[in-house]
Structures are given as structure tokens and as C-alpha cells.
Motif scaffolding. Sequence first.
Motif, PDB file in Angstrom:
ATOM      1  N   GLN A   1      39.732  32.315 -12.926  1.00 53.96           N
ATOM      2  CA  GLN A   1      39.412  31.726 -10.896  1.00 53.96           C
ATOM      3  C   GLN A   1      41.009  32.660 -10.834  1.00 53.96           C
ATOM      4  OE1 GLN A   1      41.562  29.169  -8.987  1.00 53.96           O
ATOM      5  NE2 GLN A   1      40.362  28.864  -7.210  1.00 53.96           N
ATOM      6  N   ARG A   2      42.122  33.230 -11.133  1.00 53.42           N
ATOM      7  CA  ARG A   2      43.002  33.705 -10.112  1.00 53.42           C
ATOM      8  C   ARG A   2      42.737  35.369  -9.975  1.00 53.42           C
ATOM      9  NH1 ARG A   2      48.974  31.193 -10.267  1.00 53.42           N
ATOM     10  NH2 ARG A   2      48.027  28.956  -9.423  1.00 53.42           N
ATOM     11  N   LEU A   3      41.785  35.639 -11.764  1.00 58.83           N
ATOM     12  CA  LEU A   3      41.327  36.645 -11.622  1.00 58.83           C
ATOM     13  C   LEU A   3      40.047  37.103 -11.513  1.00 58.83           C
ATOM     14  CD1 LEU A   3      44.383  37.380 -14.391  1.00 58.83           C
ATOM     15  CD2 LEU A   3      44.098  38.515 -12.079  1.00 58.83           C
ATOM     16  N   SER A   4      39.278  36.470 -11.053  1.00 53.35           N
ATOM     17  CA  SER A   4      37.911  37.068 -11.618  1.00 53.35           C
ATOM     18  C   SER A   4      37.947  38.103  -9.824  1.00 53.35           C
ATOM     19  CB  SER A   4      37.132  35.394 -10.427  1.00 53.35           C
ATOM     20  OG  SER A   4      37.824  35.605  -9.095  1.00 53.35           O
TER      21      SER A   4
END
Lengths: 232, 395, 269
Positions: free
Chosen positions: B252-255
Motif C-alpha cells: 500500500q505504501r509503495l503502490s
Amino acid sequence: MTDPQGSDQVNVVEARDLARDYDFGADRVHALRGVSFDIPEGDYVAIVGPSGCGKSTLLNLLGAIDQPTRGSVRIHGESVAGMSDRNATNFRLRNIGFVFQRFYLMPTLSARENVELPMAEAGLGKSQRADRARELLRYVGLAHRERHRPSELSGGEQQRVAIARALANKPAILLADEPTGELDAKTGSEIIALFGRLNTDGTTIIVVTHDEDLASAARRKIHMRDGLVVDP
Amino acid sequence: MRFALAWSSLRRHGTRTLLATLGVAVAAAMLLDMVMMSTGLRESFRELLLSRGFQLRLAPRGTLPFDTDATIENTTGIIAKLRANPAIVTVSPVLGGTIHVPVRGKVVTSAALGVNPLVQGDYELLSGKDPKGRDDIVANDDFLRATGARVGDTIEVSAGYDPQLRTYAGSRKMVVTGRARFLYGAAAQLATAMQLSTLQEMGGPDRRDDSSLFMMKVRADAQVESARAWIERAIPEVSAISTSSALAQVDQRLSYFRQLALILGTVSLFVGFLLVTTLMTVSVNERISEITVMRALGVSRMHVVQQIVLEGIVITIGGATAGLGLGLVTARYLNGILSSFPGLPVAIDFFLFQPKAAWVSLGLLSLSGIAAGVYPSYRAASLPIATTLRQEAIA
Amino acid sequence: MLTPLFAAFLLLQQPGHRTIAIDERLAEDGRISIGDRLTISSTPGSLSGDTVIVSAIVKRGADPAEIARSEYRVRMHLDHLQKVAGYGDRVDRFAVSSRGPRTIDHALSAINATAFGFQAWRSRDIAVETSRTFQVVSRFHKAIGLITIVASAIFLLCIMLLKVEERRRDVAALRLMGISRATVVKGIVAEAALLALIGCALGVALGWVSSQFINWYYQGIYRTPLYFSLITPGIVSLAVGLSLVLGIGAGFVASLRLVRTPPLTLFGR
């Protein structure tokens, strides 16, 4: 039609009321208007006539690379008019040999490879087709040039390779459209002589030509004018 | 014969073929990089998380491990509760902190981990021994270089710095017992590890029984989720994070990077396809008379198409092979840039080479090479033979 | 948003409870409205704590550091937070404004010399330090941009070569007619320039549309007013300039190659 070889000869070509029309916008051109003739096995026929009389159109129909608007043509007893593209292609591969005015050799292949091309398509094995290609090149006098590319051959040599290629799959007929059209007189006469030898050895040949020498070398002529066969 | 024809056609226009192959190589390199990037970080992180076999991590509620300075109180009580669950095999508590070491008039600051050396999963010992004694400490090479210390040396270590009073809560002399590689350490980060109780003491009375994180091994992989759910019910002051939920958080953070990879990968594939299509179209248009003559000689439409498509495939595969090497070089370069993210564990790679990635790229490019040749060759092979020959003769 | 009158009314209604402001993300996710009562505690998982009233909902700032973090923000009165967190009379930092730029240096040195246990920094220096992450992302984007430019140059050269070679018979005919090499090259380069200009216009339009989409998409995903993509006149100038140079350059190289070949060879003889 006339059958100069006698009535017991087998006809390789039987054309009945062949016609071919072309549409150019609103105009319709009748390139062939109903041509009928027979060509027996082993014959050597020259189709002659002025430019635009329909000679090449007739040749294309005989060679199954075009379809008639009307009429029928049988090659070796098989009707080629109305054939599907796949069947016509296969028919050409096994029954027709083409020789063009501009040779149309593959520039990236050697002389031998050019001759092998139809045999490869017909499914012959590598060594088999190589042997036959060499044999054909020997027949046309170019055994020593088998590795040369078309750009390294003279016009006459290229046409002889084209003839060898046309004979690759032992066709029923050899069709030639102005085979000496791009050649000088001396080279042209070599090709004429080659055609004569081929016919003597049993090949049925139909040539379309303006060349009087070539036409005279044939056993008989079919004269055409305005899309019809006429008396000379 | 078909291959011989295709190869000789390509050699006929060497410069053009070379340039097209180079163009495909660049597209292939970019595509490979993007495929690697789309899965690299995730796989690299997963490998790191599972490198020591710990499937679950506990962090202060609502946080991720070491995401904030928050700690979990009552370490002893929590360990006892966790050990009550038969599915939990190993519990490794970790406390994160900062230590200060005076060196030649200046103070070297380093990250410190308080661990149980018997069950720790934070470092790999390179030489020497684990910090089994209360005054033992292991350190990474960056720390040893910064302090000038070696294994066996005694150093003065302080922790619990109060900036207001400029004092330390705890100081002691410690012996460097080993050299270690810290699995979660960032590049050039100074890092040390000592006994958990030692760091807790040095942190002052407020940190007497604190931990930053618990790492746990569960009896079988199948029990991870049920253990996680049990922990969240039994110990409400923590968040239990399994490997899969940690990966989901990272995803999610590095999508952004995955989406960028998808977009750039698609564009690369499209451009490669466009290049080969243009080359095939021009090449076919130049050879209309040759193609038509082949048809006149009796070569089937399908075989004509196959021969031309073969040319496209040769360029594509040649380009893809060159692109593999180029892609690995550019991936290294790009990975070098992204690896300098502050705080990112040095073990994390954004671009992880997996053979599957190479096959996927090659497969996609091959398909595009085939597709690029099909239309122009089919069109040329379907032209009416007699008309085309006449037109070519006139031309 | 709450008007001062309504806030005052709520305070009067609930004399014992402090008020807090929450961010819009928390309000949306927790379905919390102004006037709602919440319990806050510094102990995770605790069910007891201070009861507060939500008096305001605050918009989140365009802070890059908050991207992809799913934290919520709550604003409280300082003394209230100190009490709830058990901090005592402590803060993490002071924000100081000076009379003007010229007094900043004096203020910095005065604070650092005087205050015990403090370190003062310019806000700008802190911003630089905390934006290291985005510097990495920026470098990454630049690297991708560089690779794209190199790739585009190769593609352009290849395609231009193909398209120019397609017309080799036309070029051969012109040369045989007596048209000079320079004229032929100029003609091809003019075509390449026109194509490049059209391509630039299309590219800029496509870039603008993509930029709008990117901002709309990521602002939605990360729930932030931050702009992810910004097209500036400088960026447009760079893109147009590069494209023209590459396009015209590719056309020039391709045409030069053609005019150096003898016309008869171009005809295939």
C-alpha cells in the motif's frame, strides 16, 4: 479449336469461352472477350498480338494467378477457374512453371537457393532439392554459378536461373511472359534456344511475346487482337 | 528455407536491422526493469522478513515495527502470555534505542538493539561471539570504523540522553564481543546489539520493562493467522502483524512504484511493438513484387506470413537477449538510486532478478514481435497476384 | 466547519469537557462529526480516558511526509496533551518567528548560546533534511527520464531511417533530375521538423491530460491535496526543445545517408 498434333494427343490446356473484365472506376474494360483453344501435351505455342490485346491476361488465367469473369480453363484435366486461393496456390506449385520478363529472382538467395524455393514449398527434403537444383542448373548451363546471387549474374544468366526455378517441381506447363523482353538480342537467342531444347525434351511451353524470333521458334502461334483470338 | 530467406532479408539491410534490434533491446531492458520493480520490493522484503523464520511481529497498537518511538510496556508479562499459547514456539523481544560513545573528544551516536541473543533475529554474527553477558556488545563494521574499536576492546557506552539536562540515564563500560551484519540496518547506519535487560536499564526507570517489538515463530505456517487473531484479543495494547499483512502494508505504501512499473512497462512494450511493426511494414512494402512472385510460384499465403513474421521474431528475440544484459545494468543503476531511501534496510532491493521476470518479458516481447509482422505480411500476401505484378512492373 | 458561535454553544453545554480538532480523514473513516464525544487515552487499547468534544475538523496539509501513511492527526490544547500523555511540562519543539530575515542568524546564535539542552535550526534546513526521501524519488524520476530520452532517440532514428528509406526511389528520381543533395536534405529535414512540431504539440497535450489524471488518481488514493505532477513552462520548454532536436537530428542523419548513396543504386540497379 485446331489440334495440329492429331486427335490422339492429350490436351494439357483446354480453354473455353474465356473472358476477363476489369473495372476502373465507372469504366469496364473487356481484356478478354471469349477465347477458346486447346494445347496438347508437348506443344510449344507463342501467343502474339499488339500491346493491350489481352495476351498477358490470358497467360495469367492459364497460370491460375487470376480468375476469369466467364468461361473455363482446364489444366491437365483439372478446372482452375473458380478455385479457392489455397487450391490455386497449391495447383500452381505442382503444375505450373512461371518465367517472367523481369526474372523476379529472390535477391538475397543464391542461384541454387532460388531454384530450390518451389521444391522447399512442396516439401522436398534438403538434400533432395539441392541435388535437383544442381541438376537443373547444369541443364541450363549454370552449374558453375550456383552460389552466386542474382546481382552477380547477367540478365541472361538470371533468366536461365528463373527457367530452372520454373522447372523445379516438374510442372505440366511452362508459362513465359515476355521472357526475352529485358535481354539483348544475343542473350535472347540463347534463351530461345533453351526453350527449344526444353520442348524437344518434352516440356509443354506457352510464351507470350513481341519477339518475332521467339514467336518463330514456337511450333505454332495464337494471334490475338482486342481480347479475341484471330486468324493471322 | 524460410529461416534462410528471413535471415538473408534481415542481412540485406544491416544498419536498419541493427538499429531496430537496438531499439527493441532498449524496450526490452525497460520492460524487464519494470517487471523486476513490480515484484522486486515485495519479494525482497518477504525474503528479509522470513530470513530468520519469524512469521509474526508485535508492535505498539496502531503502529508498524519501529515506525514510531512508542514502546510496549510489561515485556515480561507479555512474554508469559505469549508462551501460554502452544502454537507459539519462539518469542524474541527487541528494544530499539540510541547509544552514545565518546571517541577522541567527540561523541559517536549509534542505533542500539536490546535482544535475547539466544532467539534474536536481527543480526548475523560475522565474527566473535554473541552478547551473552550483561556488558557485552556486538557491532557492525560502520560502528567499529567510526569508533576505531575492534573485537575485544572495551568502550564507554551511554544511553537515555536527556537533551534538557544534557545527561544520560545510564552509562557503562562494555566489551565488543563480536562483529555483526544487521539485517534491517540501513546503508552506512551505525548499529549495535546488547542484552535486552542491559539496554532497558540504561534507558532509565521509564524503560525498565519496555520493548519496541516482539518477533515470534509459530509452530506451523497454517497456524499464523489464528495465532495472530488470538494475540490481538489477548493483548490489546499491541498490533500483531503477519508477514502477509506486513507485505500488504508495504504494497500500500509503495503502490506508486508498482503502478509506475505497470505504466512504463506497458509503454515500453507498445513502443517496441510499434518499432517492429514499422520495420515490418516498410520491409514488406519494399518487397511486394518478391512476395507476389512467391505467391505466383505457389508459395502459400500462410508460408509467406510465417517467413515475414520470422523476421520480426528474430529482431525481437535478438533485441530481447541484448536487452536482458542492458536491463540488468540499468536495474543496478536504478536500484542504487532507490536504495538510498533514508532508513531503508540495505538488504532490500527494489529490482530483484527472478528468472520468471525475464521469461515474462521475453514472452511479451515475442508476442508483440509476432503480432507486429502478422498484419503487414498477411496484407501483402493477400494482394491480387496479376494486378500487383503489373503495377510493380509499371512502377 | 464549525462557526465560533456554535463552538461556544457546545462549550457552554458541556462545561466539563475539553475540545479537540480532528483531521478530515479520521472524521471520514470514523464517521465523526463536530459535536461528537470521544474518549482519548495515551494507552493503546485502553477503554478509559478523557472525554472530549470534537469542535473542529481540519483539512490535511499538502505534506509529502504524510503520503502513504495512514495516520490520523488530532489537535489538542498543549496543556491537555501534556496531561493526557503524561509529559509534564515538556514539549518536543518550539516554532519561532523572527522580525525578519536579517534577524534570523542573530536569533539562531542567541538561542543556541543561551538555551540549555536546545538546538535551533532554520525551518528550511529541517525541510531539506526531511525531504531526503523525495530527493531520492526525484533522482529516480530523472534517471527514468534520461533512459526514456536515450530510448526515444534510438526509436526516432530507427523509424526516421525506415520512413526516409521508403522514399528512396523518389529521392533517386530527384537526384537524377539534377536536384542537389543539399536541397533534398533540406526537404527531408523540413518534413522531419514539421512532424516533430506536430508530435510535440500532441505530446504536450497528452502530458497535460496525463498530469491531470495522475493528480486526480493519487490525490484520491493517498487522500491528500498534494500535487504529484506539475507541468511548468520550463518542463514544457525542455520537452519541446529535446523533441525537436531529436526529431530533426534523426531526419538529418537519415537523409544524409540516403543522399550519399548513388541514385542508380537507390533504384536497385
